[in-house]
Motif scaffolding. Structure first.
Motif, PDB file in Angstrom:
ATOM      1  N   ARG A 199      70.917 -28.213 104.720  1.00 54.02           N
ATOM      2  CA  ARG A 199      70.567 -29.253 103.747  1.00 54.02           C
ATOM      3  C   ARG A 199      70.529 -30.571 104.513  1.00 54.02           C
ATOM      4  NH1 ARG A 199      70.191 -29.475  98.443  1.00 54.02           N
ATOM      5  NH2 ARG A 199      70.693 -27.667  97.160  1.00 54.02           N
ATOM      6  N   ARG A 202      67.794 -37.189 102.715  1.00 51.52           N
ATOM      7  CA  ARG A 202      66.425 -37.704 102.634  1.00 51.52           C
ATOM      8  C   ARG A 202      66.106 -38.667 103.784  1.00 51.52           C
ATOM      9  NH1 ARG A 202      63.324 -37.280  97.976  1.00 51.52           N
ATOM     10  NH2 ARG A 202      61.435 -38.531  98.138  1.00 51.52           N
ATOM     11  N   ALA A 205      65.340 -36.856 107.002  1.00 52.00           N
ATOM     12  CA  ALA A 205      64.016 -36.234 106.949  1.00 52.00           C
ATOM     13  C   ALA A 205      62.934 -37.291 107.161  1.00 52.00           C
ATOM     14  CB  ALA A 205      63.818 -35.527 105.609  1.00 52.00           C
ATOM     15  N   ARG A 228      64.384 -31.479 110.946  1.00 53.72           N
ATOM     16  CA  ARG A 228      65.056 -31.999 109.747  1.00 53.72           C
ATOM     17  C   ARG A 228      64.069 -32.148 108.584  1.00 53.72           C
ATOM     18  NH1 ARG A 228      68.046 -37.200 112.054  1.00 53.72           N
ATOM     19  NH2 ARG A 228      65.917 -37.437 112.837  1.00 53.72           N
ATOM     20  N   PHE A 232      64.346 -30.018 105.154  1.00 54.71           N
ATOM     21  CA  PHE A 232      64.413 -30.774 103.902  1.00 54.71           C
ATOM     22  C   PHE A 232      63.375 -30.250 102.906  1.00 54.71           C
ATOM     23  CE2 PHE A 232      62.813 -34.393 101.351  1.00 54.71           C
ATOM     24  CZ  PHE A 232      63.981 -34.798 100.728  1.00 54.71           C
TER      25      PHE A 232
END
Ligand SMILES: [Zn+2]
Length: 400
Positions: A199, A202, A205, A228, A232
Motif C-alpha cells: 500500500r 498518494r 505515488a 510505487r 498504488f
C-alpha cells in the motif's frame, strides 16, 4: 469404478485465453512452432549489443530448434494429426491446418471448438487488443477482461497532471465494466514491478509520476518502472473491483520470457490480500502461480475471495497435466478452481488445452475416487464445476 470418469459431454469455458485473430492464416511448420511457443522471439537477439553474424545465426538456430522441441508442441502435432487425418509431422499438420484456415477460417475454428466442446471464452482484451467487431468472430460466447497495465501506459503518455491521471484511471475502469461489457479486470504487474505490492501513500505515488514525466524515473523495456505508482494504482483497481462487483485477475507464476522470475510467486500477494479492505476483493490467481501452484491452492483454501485457474500450467508447462493439477485438487476447494488454457496466437492452442485439460481432470478425479477422496458422483460434479460452472458463475457469463 472400472473406467476413467467421462467428461467428454461436459462443455468447456476457457476462463483465460487471448485472441488468435491477428495471426496469419497460412503458416509453415517453422512458423506454426514459433507461434505456439512461449520462448523468446527472434527479436530478443537484437538488443544494443551487436553480435557477429555467426553468433546471431547460432542464436536463431537454437531458438528455431527450441520452438520445435517444446513438449506441448509435440503433443499438439500428434493430436492434431488425428483430428486433421494427416501424417504425424509438424510440416504435414501445418500444411493441412493452413489450407483449412485459408479456406474458411471461422468454419475451421468452429470445427476445432465443437470437437472439444468449447462453449465460452474469457479473453484478455488488452493483449492483443480486441474490438467489439472482433468479438463476433469467435464461434463461442466471448467475455472480455479489461487489462489495466495497457490502459495505464496510454494514460501515462497522455496526462501531465497526477490528479487527472488518477481520475481518468478510475473513470476508465468504471466505464469498461459498466458500459463496455468487461466482466473483470486484469493486472500483469508480475511483468512490470513484481507481486510484492505495498500500500503506497498518494504523495509517494505522485512523486513516481513526476519522475516518470520528467524522464528521471528508472527505465525498463515497458517504460518507466515507477513501482510505487504501479502499486498504488494496482491497489486502487482492487478497491474499485469491490465497488463494481467484478473479479480481478492477477497474473501469477511464469509466463513468457519478460516475466520477473523472482517476483511472480503468488505467495508475495498473501499479506496484501489479507488487508482489511482488500480481503473483500474477488481475485483470480491466473495460471495458479506455476511452478508455485501449491501456494496458489493454499491461498484459495484459506482466503474466502481467492480463486484460481490453471491456464498455462496446462497445456504449456505440464502438457500431460497430472502432477500439477493433482497438487491443486488436493488443496483448493473445487468451487474455486477454473479450467483455462492461456492460449494465444493459434485457435489450435485453445483446442489443445481443452483436450488435455479435460483428460487430465478426468485422470486426477478418477484417481481421487480410487483413493477415497471423493465419491464417484462428487467427482463428476467437481469436473463439471471446474470445466464450466465456476467460470460461468464467477464472471456471470450466463451460458446455458
Ligand atoms: Zn495470458
Amino acid at each position: 469404478l472400472t473406467a476413467d470418469l467421462d467428461f467428454s459431454n461436459v462443455s468447456i469455458i476457457d476462463a483465460h485465453c487471448h485472441s488468435y485473430l491477428e495471426t496469419p492464416k497460412n503458416l509453415s511448420g517453422e512458423e506454426f512452432a514459433r507461434y505456439a511457443s512461449i520462448a523468446a522471439q527472434p527479436s530478443f537477439l537484437e538488443g544494443k549489443f551487436v553480435p557477429s553474424k555467426v553468433q546471431l545465426q547460432s542464436g536463431l538456430d537454437r531458438l528455431s530448434t527450441m520452438y520445435k522441441e517444446q513438449p506441448h508442441l509435440k503433443r499438439m502435432v500428434h493430436l492434431l494429426s488425428k483430428f486433421l487425418r494427416c501424417e504425424d509431422t509438424l510440416d504435414a499438420v501445418s500444411r493441412v491446418r493452413s489450407s483449412r484456415a485459408e479456406g474458411n477460417f471461422r468454419q475451421y475454428v468452429k470445427d476445432l471448438f465443437s470437437d472439444v466442446g468449447i462453449s465460452g471464452l474469457v479473453i484478455d482484451g488488452g493483449y492483443p487488443p480486441l474490438t467489439d467487431d472482433d468479438v463476433k468472430e469467435f464461434p463461442a460466447a466471448v467475455a472480455k477482461i479489461f487489462r489495466l497495465d495497457t490502459f495505464l501506459k496510454e494514460l501515462l503518455a497522455s496526462h501531465k497532471d497526477f490528479q487527472e491521471l488518477c481520475a481518468a484511471y478510475e473513470s476508465g475502469i468504471r466505464e469498461a465494466v459498466k458500459n463496455r461489457g468487461h466482466v473483470g479486470l486484469k493486472s500483469i504487474i508480475a511483468y512490470r514491478t513484481g507481486l510484492k505490492i505495498q500500500r503506497v501513500e498518494r504523495g509517494d505515488a505522485e512523486e513516481d509520476f513526476q519522475q516518470a514525466k520528467s524522464g528521471r524515473a528508472e527505465a525498463a523495456w515497458f517504460g518507466p518502472k515507477t513501482k510505487r505508482l504501479r502499486d498504488f494504482l494496482f491497489v486502487r483497481a482492487l478497491e474499485l473491483s469491490i465497488e463494481l462487483g467484478v473479479p480481478m485477475q492477477i497474473h501469477t507464476g511464469v509466463g513468457d520470457y519478460d516475466i520477473i522470475l523472482d517476483q511472480c510467486d503468488p505467495a508475495l500477494l498473501y499479506d496484501l490480500l489479507k488487508d482489511d479492505k482488500l480481503r473483500h476483493a474477488t481475485v483470480v490467481l491466473v495460471h495458479s502461480g506455476y511452478p508455485n501452484n501449491p501456494n496458489a491452492a493454499f491461498m484459495a483454501s484459506v482466503l474466502p475471495n481467492v480463486f484460481l485457474d490453471f491456464s498455462l500450467t496446462i497445456p504449456f508447462l505440464n502438457p500431460t497435466g497430472h502432477d500439477r493439477l493433482m497438487e491443486i485438487l488436493q488443496v483448493a476447494p473445487n468451487s474455486k478452481i477454473m479450467y483455462g488454457s492461456d492460449a494465444f496466437n493459434l485457435p489450435e492452442l485453445i483446442w489443445l488445452g481443452a483436450k488435455v485439460g479435460r483428460n487430465a481432470l478426468s485422470k486426477c478425479l478418477t484417481a481421487s475416487v480410487k483413493d477415497g477422496l471423493f465419491s464417484e458422483d462428487e467427482a463428476g460434479r467437481i469436473g463439471k464445476r471446474i470445466l464450466f460452472e465456476n467460470a460461468n458463475e464467477l464472471y456471470r457469463l450466463r451460458i446455458p
